[in-house]
Design a protein around this motif. Structure first.
Motif, PDB file in Angstrom:
ATOM      1  N   PRO A  54      30.830  58.175  86.431  1.00 44.89           N
ATOM      2  CA  PRO A  54      30.696  56.970  87.248  1.00 44.89           C
ATOM      3  C   PRO A  54      31.092  55.667  86.553  1.00 44.89           C
ATOM      4  O   PRO A  54      31.456  54.704  87.208  1.00 44.89           O
ATOM      5  CB  PRO A  54      29.204  56.945  87.612  1.00 44.89           C
ATOM      6  CG  PRO A  54      28.766  58.355  87.490  1.00 44.89           C
ATOM      7  CD  PRO A  54      29.589  58.948  86.388  1.00 44.89           C
ATOM      8  N   ALA A  55      31.064  55.628  85.243  1.00 44.91           N
ATOM      9  CA  ALA A  55      31.390  54.395  84.531  1.00 44.91           C
ATOM     10  C   ALA A  55      32.896  54.217  84.346  1.00 44.91           C
ATOM     11  O   ALA A  55      33.318  53.258  83.704  1.00 44.91           O
ATOM     12  CB  ALA A  55      30.703  54.389  83.171  1.00 44.91           C
ATOM     13  N   ILE A  56      33.708  55.092  84.934  1.00 43.07           N
ATOM     14  CA  ILE A  56      35.151  55.020  84.719  1.00 43.07           C
ATOM     15  C   ILE A  56      35.745  53.728  85.276  1.00 43.07           C
ATOM     16  O   ILE A  56      36.625  53.132  84.656  1.00 43.07           O
ATOM     17  CB  ILE A  56      35.875  56.266  85.294  1.00 43.07           C
ATOM     18  CG1 ILE A  56      37.331  56.311  84.823  1.00 43.07           C
ATOM     19  CG2 ILE A  56      35.802  56.307  86.790  1.00 43.07           C
ATOM     20  CD1 ILE A  56      37.503  56.586  83.386  1.00 43.07           C
ATOM     21  N   TYR A  57      35.284  53.271  86.420  1.00 42.64           N
ATOM     22  CA  TYR A  57      35.867  52.072  87.025  1.00 42.64           C
ATOM     23  C   TYR A  57      35.492  50.787  86.284  1.00 42.64           C
ATOM     24  O   TYR A  57      36.366  49.957  86.028  1.00 42.64           O
ATOM     25  CB  TYR A  57      35.556  52.012  88.511  1.00 42.64           C
ATOM     26  CG  TYR A  57      36.266  53.122  89.255  1.00 42.64           C
ATOM     27  CD1 TYR A  57      37.649  53.193  89.242  1.00 42.64           C
ATOM     28  CD2 TYR A  57      35.567  54.116  89.911  1.00 42.64           C
ATOM     29  CE1 TYR A  57      38.324  54.215  89.890  1.00 42.64           C
ATOM     30  CE2 TYR A  57      36.228  55.142  90.560  1.00 42.64           C
ATOM     31  CZ  TYR A  57      37.600  55.185  90.549  1.00 42.64           C
ATOM     32  OH  TYR A  57      38.267  56.197  91.183  1.00 42.64           O
ATOM     33  N   PRO A  58      34.232  50.569  85.913  1.00 44.31           N
ATOM     34  CA  PRO A  58      33.950  49.379  85.091  1.00 44.31           C
ATOM     35  C   PRO A  58      34.673  49.436  83.739  1.00 44.31           C
ATOM     36  O   PRO A  58      35.144  48.419  83.241  1.00 44.31           O
ATOM     37  CB  PRO A  58      32.433  49.412  84.883  1.00 44.31           C
ATOM     38  CG  PRO A  58      31.898  50.291  85.920  1.00 44.31           C
ATOM     39  CD  PRO A  58      32.986  51.244  86.302  1.00 44.31           C
ATOM     40  N   LEU A  59      34.806  50.627  83.182  1.00 49.44           N
ATOM     41  CA  LEU A  59      35.507  50.778  81.911  1.00 49.44           C
ATOM     42  C   LEU A  59      36.988  50.448  82.052  1.00 49.44           C
ATOM     43  O   LEU A  59      37.559  49.736  81.222  1.00 49.44           O
ATOM     44  CB  LEU A  59      35.328  52.212  81.395  1.00 49.44           C
ATOM     45  CG  LEU A  59      35.879  52.522  80.025  1.00 49.44           C
ATOM     46  CD1 LEU A  59      35.202  51.668  78.961  1.00 49.44           C
ATOM     47  CD2 LEU A  59      35.688  53.980  79.703  1.00 49.44           C
ATOM     48  N   MET A  60      37.616  50.918  83.118  1.00 56.70           N
ATOM     49  CA  MET A  60      39.029  50.611  83.350  1.00 56.70           C
ATOM     50  C   MET A  60      39.226  49.119  83.611  1.00 56.70           C
ATOM     51  O   MET A  60      40.188  48.525  83.123  1.00 56.70           O
ATOM     52  CB  MET A  60      39.573  51.424  84.525  1.00 56.70           C
ATOM     53  CG  MET A  60      39.733  52.876  84.246  1.00 56.70           C
ATOM     54  SD  MET A  60      40.985  53.118  83.004  1.00 56.70           S
ATOM     55  CE  MET A  60      40.464  54.673  82.335  1.00 56.70           C
ATOM     56  N   LEU A  61      38.308  48.517  84.356  1.00 58.63           N
ATOM     57  CA  LEU A  61      38.385  47.087  84.622  1.00 58.63           C
ATOM     58  C   LEU A  61      38.281  46.288  83.315  1.00 58.63           C
ATOM     59  O   LEU A  61      39.032  45.332  83.097  1.00 58.63           O
ATOM     60  CB  LEU A  61      37.286  46.678  85.598  1.00 58.63           C
ATOM     61  CG  LEU A  61      37.314  45.270  86.140  1.00 58.63           C
ATOM     62  CD1 LEU A  61      38.604  45.013  86.909  1.00 58.63           C
ATOM     63  CD2 LEU A  61      36.122  45.039  87.033  1.00 58.63           C
ATOM     64  N   LEU A  62      37.376  46.697  82.445  1.00 59.58           N
ATOM     65  CA  LEU A  62      37.230  46.043  81.143  1.00 59.58           C
ATOM     66  C   LEU A  62      38.501  46.195  80.308  1.00 59.58           C
ATOM     67  O   LEU A  62      38.975  45.226  79.712  1.00 59.58           O
ATOM     68  CB  LEU A  62      36.027  46.620  80.397  1.00 59.58           C
ATOM     69  CG  LEU A  62      35.803  46.124  78.959  1.00 59.58           C
ATOM     70  CD1 LEU A  62      35.520  44.632  78.941  1.00 59.58           C
ATOM     71  CD2 LEU A  62      34.684  46.902  78.303  1.00 59.58           C
ATOM     72  N   LEU A  63      39.062  47.386  80.280  1.00 60.16           N
ATOM     73  CA  LEU A  63      40.274  47.604  79.500  1.00 60.16           C
ATOM     74  C   LEU A  63      41.453  46.795  80.037  1.00 60.16           C
ATOM     75  O   LEU A  63      42.214  46.210  79.261  1.00 60.16           O
ATOM     76  CB  LEU A  63      40.619  49.095  79.462  1.00 60.16           C
ATOM     77  CG  LEU A  63      39.688  49.966  78.647  1.00 60.16           C
ATOM     78  CD1 LEU A  63      40.065  51.431  78.785  1.00 60.16           C
ATOM     79  CD2 LEU A  63      39.689  49.559  77.197  1.00 60.16           C
ATOM     80  N   VAL A  64      41.594  46.742  81.346  1.00 61.64           N
ATOM     81  CA  VAL A  64      42.672  45.944  81.949  1.00 61.64           C
ATOM     82  C   VAL A  64      42.480  44.467  81.605  1.00 61.64           C
ATOM     83  O   VAL A  64      43.441  43.771  81.249  1.00 61.64           O
ATOM     84  CB  VAL A  64      42.724  46.156  83.478  1.00 61.64           C
ATOM     85  CG1 VAL A  64      43.579  45.106  84.161  1.00 61.64           C
ATOM     86  CG2 VAL A  64      43.232  47.552  83.786  1.00 61.64           C
ATOM     87  N   PHE A  65      41.249  43.998  81.667  1.00 60.15           N
ATOM     88  CA  PHE A  65      40.993  42.597  81.334  1.00 60.15           C
ATOM     89  C   PHE A  65      41.294  42.320  79.869  1.00 60.15           C
ATOM     90  O   PHE A  65      41.919  41.304  79.531  1.00 60.15           O
ATOM     91  CB  PHE A  65      39.551  42.211  81.662  1.00 60.15           C
ATOM     92  CG  PHE A  65      39.238  40.780  81.356  1.00 60.15           C
ATOM     93  CD1 PHE A  65      39.702  39.778  82.188  1.00 60.15           C
ATOM     94  CD2 PHE A  65      38.515  40.438  80.231  1.00 60.15           C
ATOM     95  CE1 PHE A  65      39.444  38.445  81.903  1.00 60.15           C
ATOM     96  CE2 PHE A  65      38.248  39.110  79.937  1.00 60.15           C
ATOM     97  CZ  PHE A  65      38.709  38.110  80.779  1.00 60.15           C
TER      98      PHE A  65
END
Length: 104
Positions: A54-65
């Motif tokens: 479930p943490a994949i989307y916040p993690l991807m958002l953080l990496l993109v930022f």
């Protein structure tokens, strides 16, 4: 492009690392499922990726930022980074506690 991504995704499955924590102690770690979740994302299975980790989307958002801050200067970058890091850490912690049947 989609075909190339699918071929790349299929070859990644062969090189996934096993969880050392799970092998040694028999208990999943907070990162268990992340590799498979990224693999599912690359295949376009977004809901399955979320169910896997479930943490994949916040993690991807953080990496993109974080990558975008290399090229673009944001006004409140440090505050945004802190919020994204706390959100990601919270998502990892909550999903791990739910997975271990400690929560709910």
């Amino acid at each position: 492009m989609y075909l190339q991504l699918t071929i790349f995704s299929l070859s990644l499955k062969e090189y996934m690392l096993p969880c050392l924590n799970k092998k040694l102690f028999g208990v999943e770690c907070p990162g268990c499922g992340m590799q498979r979740s990224v693999h599912l994302l690359l295949q376009g299975e977004f809901m399955e990726a979320f169910k896997m980790y479930p943490a994949i989307y916040p993690l991807m958002l953080l990496l993109v930022f974080l990558v975008s801050t290399i090229f673009v200067k944001f006004r409140f970058a440090s505050q945004i980074k802190l919020i994204l890091m706390l959100t990601t850490a919270g998502a990892i912690l909550v999903s791990y506690l739910i997975k271990m049947n400690i929560l709910f």
